[in-house]
Scaffold this motif. Structure first.
Motif, PDB file in Angstrom:
ATOM      1  N   GLU A   1       0.819  -1.215   0.000  1.00  0.00           N
ATOM      2  CA  GLU A   1       0.000   0.000   0.000  1.00  0.00           C
ATOM      3  C   GLU A   1       0.857   1.271   0.000  1.00  0.00           C
ATOM      4  O   GLU A   1       0.422   2.313  -0.499  1.00  0.00           O
ATOM      5  CB  GLU A   1      -0.939   0.004   1.204  1.00  0.00           C
ATOM      6  CG  GLU A   1      -2.045  -1.035   1.156  1.00  0.00           C
ATOM      7  CD  GLU A   1      -1.599  -2.400   1.669  1.00  0.00           C
ATOM      8  OE1 GLU A   1      -2.463  -3.275   1.823  1.00  0.00           O
ATOM      9  OE2 GLU A   1      -0.388  -2.582   1.928  1.00  0.00           O
ATOM     10  N   ILE A   2       2.059   1.197   0.569  1.00  0.00           N
ATOM     11  CA  ILE A   2       2.969   2.344   0.511  1.00  0.00           C
ATOM     12  C   ILE A   2       3.591   2.421  -0.879  1.00  0.00           C
ATOM     13  O   ILE A   2       3.702   3.496  -1.468  1.00  0.00           O
ATOM     14  CB  ILE A   2       4.059   2.238   1.594  1.00  0.00           C
ATOM     15  CG1 ILE A   2       3.440   2.361   2.987  1.00  0.00           C
ATOM     16  CG2 ILE A   2       5.125   3.318   1.393  1.00  0.00           C
ATOM     17  CD1 ILE A   2       4.434   2.238   4.112  1.00  0.00           C
TER      18      ILE A   2
ATOM     19  N   THR B   1      -1.173   4.230  -1.951  1.00  0.00           N
ATOM     20  CA  THR B   1      -2.423   4.264  -1.190  1.00  0.00           C
ATOM     21  C   THR B   1      -2.176   4.795   0.218  1.00  0.00           C
ATOM     22  O   THR B   1      -2.957   5.586   0.754  1.00  0.00           O
ATOM     23  CB  THR B   1      -3.052   2.861  -1.112  1.00  0.00           C
ATOM     24  OG1 THR B   1      -3.279   2.370  -2.437  1.00  0.00           O
ATOM     25  CG2 THR B   1      -4.370   2.893  -0.351  1.00  0.00           C
ATOM     26  N   VAL B   2      -1.090   4.348   0.822  1.00  0.00           N
ATOM     27  CA  VAL B   2      -0.682   4.811   2.147  1.00  0.00           C
ATOM     28  C   VAL B   2       0.571   5.660   1.988  1.00  0.00           C
ATOM     29  O   VAL B   2       1.517   5.264   1.297  1.00  0.00           O
ATOM     30  CB  VAL B   2      -0.416   3.631   3.101  1.00  0.00           C
ATOM     31  CG1 VAL B   2       0.171   4.120   4.418  1.00  0.00           C
ATOM     32  CG2 VAL B   2      -1.708   2.855   3.353  1.00  0.00           C
ATOM     33  N   GLN B   3       0.569   6.817   2.609  1.00  0.00           N
ATOM     34  CA  GLN B   3       1.701   7.726   2.524  1.00  0.00           C
ATOM     35  C   GLN B   3       2.399   7.845   3.877  1.00  0.00           C
ATOM     36  O   GLN B   3       1.735   7.878   4.913  1.00  0.00           O
ATOM     37  CB  GLN B   3       1.240   9.115   2.075  1.00  0.00           C
ATOM     38  CG  GLN B   3       0.627   9.157   0.699  1.00  0.00           C
ATOM     39  CD  GLN B   3       0.130  10.546   0.344  1.00  0.00           C
ATOM     40  OE1 GLN B   3      -0.184  11.348   1.212  1.00  0.00           O
ATOM     41  NE2 GLN B   3       0.048  10.842  -0.945  1.00  0.00           N
TER      42      GLN B   3
ATOM     43  N   VAL C   1       1.704   7.792   9.358  1.00  0.00           N
ATOM     44  CA  VAL C   1       1.197   7.339   8.063  1.00  0.00           C
ATOM     45  C   VAL C   1      -0.223   7.843   7.833  1.00  0.00           C
ATOM     46  O   VAL C   1      -0.981   8.086   8.785  1.00  0.00           O
ATOM     47  CB  VAL C   1       1.243   5.802   7.954  1.00  0.00           C
ATOM     48  CG1 VAL C   1       2.678   5.312   7.905  1.00  0.00           C
ATOM     49  CG2 VAL C   1       0.497   5.149   9.105  1.00  0.00           C
TER      50      VAL C   1
ATOM     51  N   SER D   1      -3.706   7.413   5.001  1.00  0.00           N
ATOM     52  CA  SER D   1      -4.313   6.660   3.911  1.00  0.00           C
ATOM     53  C   SER D   1      -5.112   7.581   3.004  1.00  0.00           C
ATOM     54  O   SER D   1      -5.887   8.427   3.468  1.00  0.00           O
ATOM     55  CB  SER D   1      -5.235   5.560   4.451  1.00  0.00           C
ATOM     56  OG  SER D   1      -5.870   4.884   3.375  1.00  0.00           O
TER      57      SER D   1
ATOM     58  N   ASP E   1      -6.890   1.049   6.395  1.00  0.00           N
ATOM     59  CA  ASP E   1      -6.304   1.482   7.666  1.00  0.00           C
ATOM     60  C   ASP E   1      -4.792   1.601   7.483  1.00  0.00           C
ATOM     61  O   ASP E   1      -4.121   0.583   7.274  1.00  0.00           O
ATOM     62  CB  ASP E   1      -6.637   0.459   8.757  1.00  0.00           C
ATOM     63  CG  ASP E   1      -5.933   0.762  10.073  1.00  0.00           C
ATOM     64  OD1 ASP E   1      -5.470   1.912  10.250  1.00  0.00           O
ATOM     65  OD2 ASP E   1      -5.834  -0.142  10.920  1.00  0.00           O
ATOM     66  N   PRO E   2      -4.238   2.801   7.549  1.00  0.00           N
ATOM     67  CA  PRO E   2      -2.805   2.950   7.272  1.00  0.00           C
ATOM     68  C   PRO E   2      -1.913   2.236   8.273  1.00  0.00           C
ATOM     69  O   PRO E   2      -0.898   1.653   7.904  1.00  0.00           O
ATOM     70  CB  PRO E   2      -2.594   4.463   7.304  1.00  0.00           C
ATOM     71  CG  PRO E   2      -3.701   4.987   8.152  1.00  0.00           C
ATOM     72  CD  PRO E   2      -4.866   4.096   7.888  1.00  0.00           C
TER      73      PRO E   2
ATOM     74  N   CYS F   1       0.539  -1.173   7.535  1.00  0.00           N
ATOM     75  CA  CYS F   1       1.978  -1.191   7.817  1.00  0.00           C
ATOM     76  C   CYS F   1       2.360  -2.298   8.792  1.00  0.00           C
ATOM     77  O   CYS F   1       3.434  -2.895   8.675  1.00  0.00           O
ATOM     78  CB  CYS F   1       2.427   0.161   8.365  1.00  0.00           C
ATOM     79  SG  CYS F   1       2.301   1.514   7.173  1.00  0.00           S
TER      80      CYS F   1
ATOM     81  N   PRO G   1      -1.114   7.051  13.279  1.00  0.00           N
ATOM     82  CA  PRO G   1      -1.850   7.726  12.208  1.00  0.00           C
ATOM     83  C   PRO G   1      -1.561   9.218  12.186  1.00  0.00           C
ATOM     84  O   PRO G   1      -1.522   9.869  13.225  1.00  0.00           O
ATOM     85  CB  PRO G   1      -3.313   7.439  12.554  1.00  0.00           C
ATOM     86  CG  PRO G   1      -3.318   7.198  14.032  1.00  0.00           C
ATOM     87  CD  PRO G   1      -1.994   6.571  14.358  1.00  0.00           C
TER      88      PRO G   1
END
Length: 277
Positions: free
Chosen positions: A129-130, A134-136, A152, A154, A160-161, A165, A189
Motif C-alpha cells: 500500500e505504501i 495508497t498509504v503515505q 502514516v 491513507s 487502515d494505514p 503497515c 496515524p
C-alpha cells in the motif's frame, strides 16, 4: 532536494544486473548521467526529491565501513553507523545512499544505516500500500538502533494505514524491525489537527488533556499518573521522538501535578481577593 538509494548488500562479487535488479517506485526520477560507476554498478546520478532504489552487492572491507562496489568506492562513515551493529565479511545489510562524491576522479558512495529514509524505504518494500501510493508516510524519525516513530496517512477511507503497515500478526513491521536489528518502531496515524497528531505521536501513552500555546508552538499534555513514565520514555526518548515527528515542543505533566498547580493558583487568587477586601 535530496536523493537516496537503497542498496541490498552482500559480501560477494557482483554479477551483471538486469532490469529485475531495479526496485523503483511507480515513476521514480530518471537519472541524467552525471557520473557512472564502472562495471558492477552503472548508475546515473541526479539530485531529485524522489528516491531511487537500487540493489547491488559489495564486499565489506573494514570495520570503519569501507566497501567495494566494483571499481567504485563506498563508505559508511561512523556518524552513519548504528552504534551497536557489527559486521563481518559475508553479512547482508541494507543501507541508504546519502551522497556521491568524486575522489581522485572516481565516484565514492556514502552510505547510511541511521537515516530515517532507510526506515521509509524498508517499509515501502514490505508494504504494498505504501509502494502503490495508497498509504503515505508523512514523517519518520529515529533514535537509530533503539526506537523510531512513523506517521502514516491513507488516501482511501477503507484502508487502515497503521494496520496496512503492521500487517497480519505484525509480519510486515517485524520484517523491518529485524532488518534494523531490533529497533522498536511505533507506527501512528497522521492527522491534520495538530493536537490529535501530537496525541497520536506520544503513543503508546494516553493523553487526558491538551493545552496549546500557538505563540511558542508548544503543547502541554496532561496524562494519567500511571502513564507518565510511559509518555516520557526512557531518558525522555518517547517525548523527544514525538516532538521531532510532530514539529511541536511538548511538555508532559501528570494529572496529580496539574491538580496541585490548579489548587495553588486558586489559593493565590483567593488570597489576593482577601487583600482587596
Amino acid at each position: 532536494p535530496v536523493f537516496a538509494l537503497l542498496l541490498l548488500i552482500f559480501c560477494t562479487a557482483a554479477p551483471a544486473l538486469s532490469e529485475q535488479d531495479y526496485l523503483l517506485p511507480d515513476d521514480a526520477f530518471r537519472p541524467s548521467g552525471k557520473a557512472k560507476a564502472a562495471d558492477t554498478i552503472s548508475v546515473r546520478w541526479d539530485i531529485a526529491e524522489d528516491y531511487y532504489l537500487y540493489r547491488n552487492k559489495f564486499r565489506f572491507t573494514s570495520e570503519q565501513g569501507d566497501v567495494e562496489l566494483g571499481d567504485t568506492e563506498g563508505i559508511i562513515p561512523r556518524g552513519h553507523q548504528v552504534r551497536h551493529e557489527r559486521y563481518s565479511q559475508g553479512d547482508r545489510v541494507r543501507a541508504v545512499v546519502v551522497d556521491v562524491t568524486m575522489d581522485a576522479n572516481r565516484p565514492q558512495v556514502v552510505l547510511s544505516r541511521t537515516s530515517p529514509v532507510l526506515l521509509e524505504k524498508l517499509l515501502e518494500m514490505e508494504v504494498p500500500e505504501i509502494y502503490d501510493g495508497t498509504v503515505q508516510i508523512k514523517a519518520a524519525v529515529r533514535a537509530p538502533g533503539e526506537r523510531a516513530k512513523v506517521a502514516v496517512f491513507s488516501r482511501e477511507r477503507d484502508v487502515d494505514p497503521v494496520g496496512a503497515c503492521v500487517g497480519m500478526k505484525g509480519s510486515r513491521v517485524q520484517a523491518v524491525v529485524q532488518e534494523l536489528r531490533g529497533e522498536k518502531i511505533d507506527i501512528v496515524p497522521y492527522d491534520e489537527d495538530p493536537a490529535r497528531f501530537v496525541c497520536n505521536a506520544i503513543a503508546p501513552a494516553e493523553v487526558s488533556r491538551v493545552l496549546i500555546d500557538a505563540e511558542t508552538h508548544t503543547m502541554e499534555l496532561i496524562v494519567p499518573d500511571d502513564k507518565l513514565s510511559l509518555a516520557i520514555g526512557k531518558k525522555g526518548q518517547n517525548v523527544r521522538l514525538a516532538s521531532q515527528l510532530s514539529g511541536w515542543r511538548i511538555d508532559i505533566h501528570s494529572e496529580t501535578k496539574v491538580r496541585e498547580l490548579e489548587a495553588q493558583v486558586r489559593e493565590e487568587i483567593a488570597s489576593i481577593d482577601e487583600v482587596d477586601d
